[in-house]
Design a protein around this motif. Structure first.
Motif, PDB file in Angstrom:
ATOM      1  N   ILE A 107       0.823  -1.198   0.000  1.00  0.00           N
ATOM      2  CA  ILE A 107       0.000   0.000   0.000  1.00  0.00           C
ATOM      3  C   ILE A 107       0.865   1.258   0.000  1.00  0.00           C
ATOM      4  O   ILE A 107       1.796   1.388   0.793  1.00  0.00           O
ATOM      5  CB  ILE A 107      -0.921   0.020   1.236  1.00  0.00           C
ATOM      6  CG1 ILE A 107      -1.849  -1.208   1.220  1.00  0.00           C
ATOM      7  CG2 ILE A 107      -1.741   1.302   1.270  1.00  0.00           C
ATOM      8  CD1 ILE A 107      -2.753  -1.291   0.020  1.00  0.00           C
ATOM      9  N   ASN A 108       0.559   2.164  -0.907  1.00  0.00           N
ATOM     10  CA  ASN A 108       1.154   3.499  -0.891  1.00  0.00           C
ATOM     11  C   ASN A 108       0.365   4.323   0.119  1.00  0.00           C
ATOM     12  O   ASN A 108      -0.786   4.688  -0.126  1.00  0.00           O
ATOM     13  CB  ASN A 108       1.080   4.116  -2.291  1.00  0.00           C
ATOM     14  CG  ASN A 108       1.698   5.503  -2.363  1.00  0.00           C
ATOM     15  OD1 ASN A 108       1.472   6.343  -1.501  1.00  0.00           O
ATOM     16  ND2 ASN A 108       2.482   5.746  -3.404  1.00  0.00           N
ATOM     17  N   PHE A 109       0.957   4.605   1.268  1.00  0.00           N
ATOM     18  CA  PHE A 109       0.214   5.235   2.359  1.00  0.00           C
ATOM     19  C   PHE A 109      -0.297   6.629   1.977  1.00  0.00           C
ATOM     20  O   PHE A 109      -1.396   7.027   2.373  1.00  0.00           O
ATOM     21  CB  PHE A 109       1.074   5.306   3.617  1.00  0.00           C
ATOM     22  CG  PHE A 109       1.162   4.002   4.360  1.00  0.00           C
ATOM     23  CD1 PHE A 109       0.978   2.789   3.711  1.00  0.00           C
ATOM     24  CD2 PHE A 109       1.420   3.978   5.717  1.00  0.00           C
ATOM     25  CE1 PHE A 109       1.056   1.588   4.385  1.00  0.00           C
ATOM     26  CE2 PHE A 109       1.495   2.780   6.419  1.00  0.00           C
ATOM     27  CZ  PHE A 109       1.321   1.576   5.741  1.00  0.00           C
ATOM     28  N   ALA A 110       0.517   7.390   1.242  1.00  0.00           N
ATOM     29  CA  ALA A 110       0.081   8.729   0.835  1.00  0.00           C
ATOM     30  C   ALA A 110      -1.132   8.638  -0.081  1.00  0.00           C
ATOM     31  O   ALA A 110      -2.082   9.427   0.034  1.00  0.00           O
ATOM     32  CB  ALA A 110       1.216   9.458   0.136  1.00  0.00           C
ATOM     33  N   ARG A 111      -1.114   7.667  -0.988  1.00  0.00           N
ATOM     34  CA  ARG A 111      -2.259   7.482  -1.879  1.00  0.00           C
ATOM     35  C   ARG A 111      -3.489   7.043  -1.088  1.00  0.00           C
ATOM     36  O   ARG A 111      -4.606   7.476  -1.369  1.00  0.00           O
ATOM     37  CB  ARG A 111      -1.926   6.446  -2.955  1.00  0.00           C
ATOM     38  CG  ARG A 111      -3.072   6.216  -3.927  1.00  0.00           C
ATOM     39  CD  ARG A 111      -2.803   5.070  -4.869  1.00  0.00           C
ATOM     40  NE  ARG A 111      -3.973   4.791  -5.687  1.00  0.00           N
ATOM     41  CZ  ARG A 111      -4.132   3.691  -6.408  1.00  0.00           C
ATOM     42  NH1 ARG A 111      -3.196   2.762  -6.416  1.00  0.00           N
ATOM     43  NH2 ARG A 111      -5.226   3.504  -7.124  1.00  0.00           N
ATOM     44  N   LEU A 112      -3.273   6.188  -0.090  1.00  0.00           N
ATOM     45  CA  LEU A 112      -4.387   5.742   0.740  1.00  0.00           C
ATOM     46  C   LEU A 112      -5.034   6.931   1.453  1.00  0.00           C
ATOM     47  O   LEU A 112      -6.267   7.058   1.472  1.00  0.00           O
ATOM     48  CB  LEU A 112      -3.901   4.717   1.764  1.00  0.00           C
ATOM     49  CG  LEU A 112      -4.923   4.267   2.818  1.00  0.00           C
ATOM     50  CD1 LEU A 112      -6.114   3.574   2.160  1.00  0.00           C
ATOM     51  CD2 LEU A 112      -4.267   3.341   3.850  1.00  0.00           C
ATOM     52  N   ASP A 113      -4.217   7.807   2.018  1.00  0.00           N
ATOM     53  CA  ASP A 113      -4.740   8.987   2.713  1.00  0.00           C
ATOM     54  C   ASP A 113      -5.557   9.857   1.758  1.00  0.00           C
ATOM     55  O   ASP A 113      -6.680  10.274   2.072  1.00  0.00           O
ATOM     56  CB  ASP A 113      -3.575   9.781   3.291  1.00  0.00           C
ATOM     57  CG  ASP A 113      -4.022  11.053   4.000  1.00  0.00           C
ATOM     58  OD1 ASP A 113      -5.095  11.035   4.634  1.00  0.00           O
ATOM     59  OD2 ASP A 113      -3.298  12.068   3.906  1.00  0.00           O
ATOM     60  N   ALA A 114      -5.025  10.112   0.559  1.00  0.00           N
ATOM     61  CA  ALA A 114      -5.742  10.941  -0.419  1.00  0.00           C
ATOM     62  C   ALA A 114      -7.042  10.272  -0.846  1.00  0.00           C
ATOM     63  O   ALA A 114      -8.076  10.936  -1.005  1.00  0.00           O
ATOM     64  CB  ALA A 114      -4.841  11.200  -1.628  1.00  0.00           C
ATOM     65  N   SER A 115      -7.010   8.945  -1.031  1.00  0.00           N
ATOM     66  CA  SER A 115      -8.197   8.211  -1.461  1.00  0.00           C
ATOM     67  C   SER A 115      -9.282   8.247  -0.387  1.00  0.00           C
ATOM     68  O   SER A 115     -10.466   8.397  -0.688  1.00  0.00           O
ATOM     69  CB  SER A 115      -7.834   6.764  -1.785  1.00  0.00           C
ATOM     70  OG  SER A 115      -6.921   6.691  -2.856  1.00  0.00           O
TER      71      SER A 115
END
Length: 247
Positions: A107-115
């Protein structure tokens, strides 16, 4: 729903990854708790309500697909799949069962936060209409009617969902026999009568597109996937649509 304080439930059986995700999400300001199994999640959910659920597919006991489908049927939660199963078949199945997002590990954590923030905003807009009143395209007090240029729900909001020819054809089959379960093979035969080979994924793609269009409007189509059996249209249908023949 205050977006910085989104409530999140996490179902992940990998202890290390679960701890990493919990630490990261709390650091980002989310209210979040985790469970190692679906069974533990259901028990905790009664005590700690959430807005969005993060679901791993490869769980012990009840699997993630079952959780996604049940949560979608409850129509109260945003659902995000986190999985190492990155194949197209798994992605389509997850989205067809009602997942809002499908993210592949690692998991790309930054992408998860944005999503999560984008999904939270979409859920907020869907729950609070332009006039501040609830807006649902599967309102049990309204009815669905299929017209040649789109799909309409008859009700105070008068929402309209534009369709492609294949989407129109698939909905005509399902709505003509509302509450009847159709296998995807049967739907393929009816929709693609002259096809040389059986390509069930074509039905899955159409269903995925339909659900995606509805989600953009903060709506939920009353199409349910019944595991091991097929697909069913469960909403109330205006009589004229039920009588219409597939061309």
């Amino acid at each position: 729903m205050n977006l910085p304080c989104l409530r999140i439930g996490l179902i992940e059986d990998n202890d290390d990854l679960r701890d990493e995700l919990l630490f990261f999400l709390r650091h980002k300001g989310y209210s979040v708790w985790g469970a190692a199994s679906a069974e533990a999640f259901w028990r905790e959910l009664h005590r700690n309500p959430v807005d969005i659920v993060l679901v791993d597919l490869g769980l012990p006991g009840e699997d993630g697909f079952s959780v996604v489908q049940y949560l979608h049927n409850l129509a109260r939660y945003g659902v995000v799949v986190l999985t190492a199963r990155g194949g197209e078949q798994e992605r389509l199945r997850g989205l067809n069962l009602g997942a809002d997002l499908f993210l592949v590990k690692p998991i790309n954590f930054a992408r998860l936060d944005a999503s999560l923030r984008a999904l939270g905003l979409r859920l907020q807009r869907g729950a609070i209409g332009l006039e501040g009143s609830p807006v649902r395209m599967d309102d049990p007090h309204g009815q669905w009617r299929l017209e040649d240029d789109g799909l309409y729900v008859i009700g105070p909001q008068g929402q309209r969902l534009a369709l492609s020819f294949q989407e129109f054809g698939l909905l005509k089959i399902l709505m003509r026999s509302a509450n009847q379960i159709f296998s995807k093979e049967a739907l393929h035969d009816l929709l693609f009568q002259h096809a040389d080979t059986m390509e069930v994924h074509r039905i899955e793609v159409i269903l995925s597109r339909l659900r995606g269009k509805a989600k953009v409007q903060g709506a939920s189509l009353p199409i349910r996937s019944v595991f091991g059996k097929g697909v069913v249209f469960t909403g109330p249908v205006q009589e004229s649509a039920a009588r219409t023949e597939l061309r």
